[in-house]
Write a protein that holds these residues in place. Structure first.
Motif, PDB file in Angstrom:
ATOM      1  N   PRO A   1     -34.912 -22.097 -25.596  1.00 32.35           N
ATOM      2  CA  PRO A   1     -35.539 -22.891 -26.657  1.00 32.35           C
ATOM      3  C   PRO A   1     -34.562 -23.329 -27.755  1.00 32.35           C
ATOM      4  O   PRO A   1     -34.646 -24.453 -28.250  1.00 32.35           O
ATOM      5  CB  PRO A   1     -36.610 -21.957 -27.222  1.00 32.35           C
ATOM      6  N   THR A   2     -33.625 -22.463 -28.121  1.00 27.09           N
ATOM      7  CA  THR A   2     -32.671 -22.802 -29.183  1.00 27.09           C
ATOM      8  C   THR A   2     -31.824 -24.006 -28.810  1.00 27.09           C
ATOM      9  O   THR A   2     -31.554 -24.869 -29.654  1.00 27.09           O
ATOM     10  CB  THR A   2     -31.769 -21.586 -29.494  1.00 27.09           C
TER      11      THR A   2
ATOM     12  N   TRP B   1     -34.034 -27.141 -29.152  1.00 31.33           N
ATOM     13  CA  TRP B   1     -34.252 -27.434 -30.568  1.00 31.33           C
ATOM     14  C   TRP B   1     -33.005 -28.046 -31.204  1.00 31.33           C
ATOM     15  O   TRP B   1     -33.070 -29.085 -31.864  1.00 31.33           O
ATOM     16  CB  TRP B   1     -34.651 -26.151 -31.300  1.00 31.33           C
ATOM     17  N   ASN B   2     -31.872 -27.394 -30.996  1.00 33.14           N
ATOM     18  CA  ASN B   2     -30.631 -27.843 -31.635  1.00 33.14           C
ATOM     19  C   ASN B   2     -30.107 -29.161 -31.079  1.00 33.14           C
ATOM     20  O   ASN B   2     -29.393 -29.881 -31.768  1.00 33.14           O
ATOM     21  CB  ASN B   2     -29.550 -26.763 -31.539  1.00 33.14           C
TER      22      ASN B   2
ATOM     23  N   LEU C   1     -34.059 -31.879 -31.727  1.00 30.68           N
ATOM     24  CA  LEU C   1     -34.900 -31.964 -32.920  1.00 30.68           C
ATOM     25  C   LEU C   1     -34.169 -31.702 -34.227  1.00 30.68           C
ATOM     26  O   LEU C   1     -34.310 -32.467 -35.182  1.00 30.68           O
ATOM     27  CB  LEU C   1     -36.090 -31.012 -32.777  1.00 30.68           C
ATOM     28  N   ALA C   2     -33.403 -30.633 -34.288  1.00 32.27           N
ATOM     29  CA  ALA C   2     -32.749 -30.248 -35.548  1.00 32.27           C
ATOM     30  C   ALA C   2     -31.857 -31.334 -36.133  1.00 32.27           C
ATOM     31  O   ALA C   2     -31.837 -31.504 -37.354  1.00 32.27           O
ATOM     32  CB  ALA C   2     -31.974 -28.946 -35.365  1.00 32.27           C
TER      33      ALA C   2
ATOM     34  N   CYS D   1     -35.093 -30.541 -40.316  1.00 27.45           N
ATOM     35  CA  CYS D   1     -36.314 -30.489 -39.517  1.00 27.45           C
ATOM     36  C   CYS D   1     -37.130 -29.283 -39.977  1.00 27.45           C
ATOM     37  O   CYS D   1     -37.025 -28.186 -39.432  1.00 27.45           O
ATOM     38  CB  CYS D   1     -35.965 -30.394 -38.033  1.00 27.45           C
TER      39      CYS D   1
ATOM     40  N   ILE E   1     -39.111 -23.245 -36.167  1.00 26.93           N
ATOM     41  CA  ILE E   1     -37.808 -23.433 -35.527  1.00 26.93           C
ATOM     42  C   ILE E   1     -37.816 -22.860 -34.114  1.00 26.93           C
ATOM     43  O   ILE E   1     -38.304 -21.752 -33.886  1.00 26.93           O
ATOM     44  CB  ILE E   1     -36.691 -22.801 -36.384  1.00 26.93           C
ATOM     45  N   ASP E   2     -37.284 -23.614 -33.182  1.00 20.62           N
ATOM     46  CA  ASP E   2     -37.193 -23.267 -31.758  1.00 20.62           C
ATOM     47  C   ASP E   2     -38.543 -23.243 -31.062  1.00 20.62           C
ATOM     48  O   ASP E   2     -38.623 -22.847 -29.904  1.00 20.62           O
ATOM     49  CB  ASP E   2     -36.485 -21.925 -31.531  1.00 20.62           C
ATOM     50  N   ARG E   3     -39.629 -23.672 -31.745  1.00 15.59           N
ATOM     51  CA  ARG E   3     -40.949 -23.576 -31.127  1.00 15.59           C
ATOM     52  C   ARG E   3     -41.800 -24.840 -31.231  1.00 15.59           C
ATOM     53  O   ARG E   3     -42.425 -25.235 -30.254  1.00 15.59           O
ATOM     54  CB  ARG E   3     -41.734 -22.418 -31.723  1.00 15.59           C
ATOM     55  N   CYS E   4     -41.881 -25.431 -32.415  1.00 16.59           N
ATOM     56  CA  CYS E   4     -42.870 -26.490 -32.586  1.00 16.59           C
ATOM     57  C   CYS E   4     -42.523 -27.390 -33.766  1.00 16.59           C
ATOM     58  O   CYS E   4     -42.008 -26.922 -34.783  1.00 16.59           O
ATOM     59  CB  CYS E   4     -44.246 -25.863 -32.827  1.00 16.59           C
TER      60      CYS E   4
ATOM     61  N   ILE F   1     -42.248 -26.070 -27.756  1.00 18.50           N
ATOM     62  CA  ILE F   1     -41.241 -25.473 -26.880  1.00 18.50           C
ATOM     63  C   ILE F   1     -41.670 -24.036 -26.604  1.00 18.50           C
ATOM     64  O   ILE F   1     -41.777 -23.242 -27.535  1.00 18.50           O
ATOM     65  CB  ILE F   1     -39.849 -25.505 -27.547  1.00 18.50           C
TER      66      ILE F   1
END
Length: 152
Positions: free
Chosen positions: A14-15, A18-19, A22-23, A44, A69-72, A92
């Motif tokens: 997931p990280t 996300w990175n 999205l981030a 974000c 973070i790392d989820r939604c 995620i």
């Protein structure tokens, strides 16, 4: 209302998803309808605002909410005096030590949004599905780059 939800399973943590997607707040890299995000007010996180400048010249002011973070992340916005509303959600979810599910949903609503949704439902579906495919592709490309090792 026009609603589309799609998902994919990817071999990535997931990280990394996300990175990569999205981030950085450069969502135009995976959303083919966006020219750019303009006037981004922060990272974000909850309350961040940005103007989603679409390739067709229309602008939407979106606000991020329900960010984990790392989820939604959820994003909602309005245009045309609030008669056209849009909301997206990316979730995620780890499945096991190797696989993660990415779910992406998007909907249009409001008085004008209802009409746009009727006339352009296929565009909403194709845009949502394409966005998810592009996220998966971006993550896979990052993984390939990190797996590349030069042997002497």
């Amino acid at each position: 209302m026009s609603y589309c939800k799609t998902s994919a399973i990817i071999t990535a943590p997931p990280t990394l998803i996300w990175n990569t997607c999205l981030a950085p707040m450069k969502w135009q890299e995976w959303d083919h309808n966006l020219h750019q995000l303009r006037d981004v007010s922060g990272k974000c996180e909850n309350g961040t605002t940005a103007i989603f400048e679409q390739k067709d010249g229309k602008d939407f002011l979106f606000t991020l909410h329900n960010v984990e973070i790392d989820r939604c992340v959820m994003f909602s916005g309005k245009a045309l005096g609030g008669t056209l509303k849009a909301e997206g959600k990316i979730v995620i979810t780890p499945i096991d030590n190797f696989s993660t599910r990415i779910e992406y949903s998007f909907e249009l609503s409001g008085a004008v949004g209802f009409v746009v949704a009727l006339l352009r439902k296929r565009d909403v579906v194709e845009g949502t599905e394409s966005g998810l495919r592009n996220m998966v592709k971006m993550v896979e490309e990052v993984q390939e780059e990190s797996d590349f090792v030069i042997m002497n």
